[in-house]
Design a protein around this motif. Structure first.
Motif, PDB file in Angstrom:
ATOM      1  N   SER A   1       0.834  -1.199   0.000  1.00  0.00           N
ATOM      2  CA  SER A   1       0.000   0.000   0.000  1.00  0.00           C
ATOM      3  C   SER A   1       0.866   1.246   0.000  1.00  0.00           C
ATOM      4  CB  SER A   1      -0.913   0.032   1.234  1.00  0.00           C
ATOM      5  OG  SER A   1      -1.832  -1.044   1.225  1.00  0.00           O
TER       6      SER A   1
ATOM      7  N   SER B   1      -0.905   4.195   0.774  1.00  0.00           N
ATOM      8  CA  SER B   1      -1.638   4.992   1.754  1.00  0.00           C
ATOM      9  C   SER B   1      -2.288   4.028   2.738  1.00  0.00           C
ATOM     10  CB  SER B   1      -2.699   5.873   1.085  1.00  0.00           C
ATOM     11  OG  SER B   1      -3.690   5.089   0.450  1.00  0.00           O
ATOM     12  N   TYR B   2      -2.488   4.493   3.981  1.00  0.00           N
ATOM     13  CA  TYR B   2      -2.866   3.580   5.048  1.00  0.00           C
ATOM     14  C   TYR B   2      -4.039   4.115   5.877  1.00  0.00           C
ATOM     15  CZ  TYR B   2       1.429   1.044   4.083  1.00  0.00           C
ATOM     16  OH  TYR B   2       2.406   0.313   3.469  1.00  0.00           O
ATOM     17  N   ASP B   3      -4.724   3.169   6.509  1.00  0.00           N
ATOM     18  CA  ASP B   3      -5.719   3.505   7.510  1.00  0.00           C
ATOM     19  C   ASP B   3      -5.031   3.515   8.881  1.00  0.00           C
ATOM     20  OD1 ASP B   3      -5.188   0.807   7.749  1.00  0.00           O
ATOM     21  OD2 ASP B   3      -7.271   0.253   8.169  1.00  0.00           O
ATOM     22  N   GLN B   4      -5.818   3.638   9.938  1.00  0.00           N
ATOM     23  CA  GLN B   4      -5.283   3.619  11.291  1.00  0.00           C
ATOM     24  C   GLN B   4      -6.062   2.594  12.117  1.00  0.00           C
ATOM     25  OE1 GLN B   4      -5.566   7.779  12.502  1.00  0.00           O
ATOM     26  NE2 GLN B   4      -3.471   8.137  11.806  1.00  0.00           N
ATOM     27  N   PRO B   5      -5.715   1.308  11.984  1.00  0.00           N
ATOM     28  CA  PRO B   5      -6.467   0.274  12.687  1.00  0.00           C
ATOM     29  C   PRO B   5      -6.333   0.411  14.206  1.00  0.00           C
ATOM     30  CG  PRO B   5      -4.453  -0.630  11.753  1.00  0.00           C
ATOM     31  CD  PRO B   5      -4.585   0.751  11.218  1.00  0.00           C
TER      32      PRO B   5
ATOM     33  N   ARG C   1      -0.139  -3.794   9.337  1.00  0.00           N
ATOM     34  CA  ARG C   1       0.237  -2.603   8.575  1.00  0.00           C
ATOM     35  C   ARG C   1       1.748  -2.377   8.625  1.00  0.00           C
ATOM     36  NH1 ARG C   1      -4.308  -3.988   7.976  1.00  0.00           N
ATOM     37  NH2 ARG C   1      -6.150  -2.638   7.968  1.00  0.00           N
TER      38      ARG C   1
ATOM     39  N   ALA D   1      -6.432   3.279   1.968  1.00  0.00           N
ATOM     40  CA  ALA D   1      -6.959   3.293   3.335  1.00  0.00           C
ATOM     41  C   ALA D   1      -8.353   2.668   3.415  1.00  0.00           C
ATOM     42  CB  ALA D   1      -6.985   4.723   3.859  1.00  0.00           C
ATOM     43  N   GLU D   2      -9.216   2.982   2.472  1.00  0.00           N
ATOM     44  CA  GLU D   2     -10.575   2.425   2.498  1.00  0.00           C
ATOM     45  C   GLU D   2     -10.565   0.920   2.263  1.00  0.00           C
ATOM     46  OE1 GLU D   2     -14.993   3.221   0.515  1.00  0.00           O
ATOM     47  OE2 GLU D   2     -13.295   4.495  -0.053  1.00  0.00           O
TER      48      GLU D   2
ATOM     49  N   ALA E   1      -9.352  -0.856   5.456  1.00  0.00           N
ATOM     50  CA  ALA E   1     -10.391  -0.946   6.474  1.00  0.00           C
ATOM     51  C   ALA E   1     -11.319  -2.124   6.187  1.00  0.00           C
ATOM     52  CB  ALA E   1     -11.185   0.356   6.532  1.00  0.00           C
TER      53      ALA E   1
ATOM     54  N   THR F   1     -15.524  -2.773  -2.463  1.00  0.00           N
ATOM     55  CA  THR F   1     -14.699  -1.590  -2.203  1.00  0.00           C
ATOM     56  C   THR F   1     -13.652  -1.414  -3.292  1.00  0.00           C
ATOM     57  OG1 THR F   1     -15.009  -1.911   0.180  1.00  0.00           O
ATOM     58  CG2 THR F   1     -13.220  -0.454  -0.501  1.00  0.00           C
TER      59      THR F   1
ATOM     60  N   THR G   1     -12.724   1.875  -5.442  1.00  0.00           N
ATOM     61  CA  THR G   1     -11.476   2.598  -5.183  1.00  0.00           C
ATOM     62  C   THR G   1     -10.455   2.396  -6.285  1.00  0.00           C
ATOM     63  OG1 THR G   1     -10.617   0.726  -3.886  1.00  0.00           O
ATOM     64  CG2 THR G   1     -11.809   2.453  -2.680  1.00  0.00           C
TER      65      THR G   1
END
Length: 315
Positions: A231, A233-237, A246, A277-278, A281, A299, A303
């Motif tokens: 990835s 770009s990342y989410d924040q689990p 991650r 990020a989406e 998730a 998703t 995306t």
């Protein structure tokens, strides 16, 4: 005529779902069937999809299969992506080190083996069966045969040497497509290694998430890389497992970026797409958790299309 390659990376059940969504978006954005690429490179889950494309199966069939739809005139595919992977957790592995020879090879030539390759030899030998994957490939390719596409490359790792093996490429050991794909999908510690020609093979993702560097000398105009394990770009689990995943993903991404630079240096344009990020998730922390498959697919369809549009606009 533009010479384009397609590289499909490792990623388990959810990685396959994400990649199919991305392939559908690629076809929609480009008006072009990925099966028509100059070369198809597949690793682990990506090897299954590359094998189907190499056998002339279009993205619409892959997408319909994910939705449980039987495509008119398509091969009968009995594989159930929610059940036949064996579940979200591996069966209890065999006791002891998986490959003593692999440990010895790493000790003698550590610069020749990736960190994941070294870890793979230490892990206990898996007990899971990949026969459902073999039967899945049987639906599009007779046993013992290879894909009709002349450059369908399936990446695995020699379990006892840590060496990357590219089935289907000139000079590689002889293998039928079903066995090559099974070997590429044999996650160390999860599935039993696959024996081909007297040697044992495991998941090619232990060498690289995509093996993108294999196309460096092919003089392609462009290579499209769909890599569900990496990835940009990342989410924040919020979970510990999610944060660990991650962190591992960032390490894997670093390797892929290095391979992309190597290929770009030869004059080939590299179009790289991975979960954002989406998507992350939706994926969660376990790429083998089939309960999330439909959400991951839906998703990705959205995306990936947006990401490809942005890349096209940026030139």
């Amino acid at each position: 005529m533009t010479r384009t390659g397609v590289v499909l990376g490792a990623g388990g059940v959810l990685g396959a779902a994400w990649t199919i969504g991305a392939l559908a978006a690629l076809r929609e954005q480009r008006g072009w069937e990925p099966r028509d690429a100059e070369v198809l490179v597949g690793t682990s889950a990506g090897s299954v999809l590359a094998s189907f494309l190499g056998c002339g199966i279009g993205v619409d069939v892959l997408l319909d299969h994910q939705h449980g739809i039987v495509h008119p005139g398509a091969p009968e595919i009995a594989y159930d992506p929610d059940a036949d992977a064996g579940g979200a957790l591996p069966p209890l592995p065999r006791p002891g080190i998986g490959s003593a020879r692999g440990v010895l090879s790493t000790a003698m030539r550590p610069w020749k083996v990736t960190p994941m390759g070294a870890l793979s030899s230490v892990l206990p030998q898996g007990r899971g069966s990949l026969e459902p994957v073999g039967e899945l490939v049987d639906a599009v390719c007779p046993r013992g045969a290879w894909a009709a596409h002349p450059q369908t490359w399936i990446v695995a790792m020699d379990y006892d040497s840590g060496r990357r093996v590219v089935f289907g490429r000139d000079g590689a050991p002889h293998a039928g497509l079903r066995d090559a794909v099974k070997s590429s999908c044999a996650i160390p510690g999860w599935y039993a290694p696959v024996r081909i020609g007297g040697r044992r093979y495991v998941d090619g993702g232990a060498c690289s998430p995509t093996s993108l560097d294999l196309v460096a000398g092919l003089e392609l105009d462009e290579v499209v890389v769909l890599s569900p394990m990496t990835s940009l770009s990342y989410d924040q689990p919020s979970t510990v497992a999610g944060r660990i995943e991650r962190r591992f993903r960032r390490l894997v991404t670093k390797r892929l970026v290095g391979e992309a630079k190597k290929v770009a240096a030869t004059g080939t344009k590299v179009t790289l797409l991975g979960p954002g990020a989406e998507d992350l998730a939706a994926i969660g922390a376990n790429m083998m958790d089939a309960r999330r498959r439909r959400d991951v697919l839906a998703t990705s369809l959205r995306t990936s299309s947006a990401a490809l549009s942005s890349l096209a606009a940026a030139g």
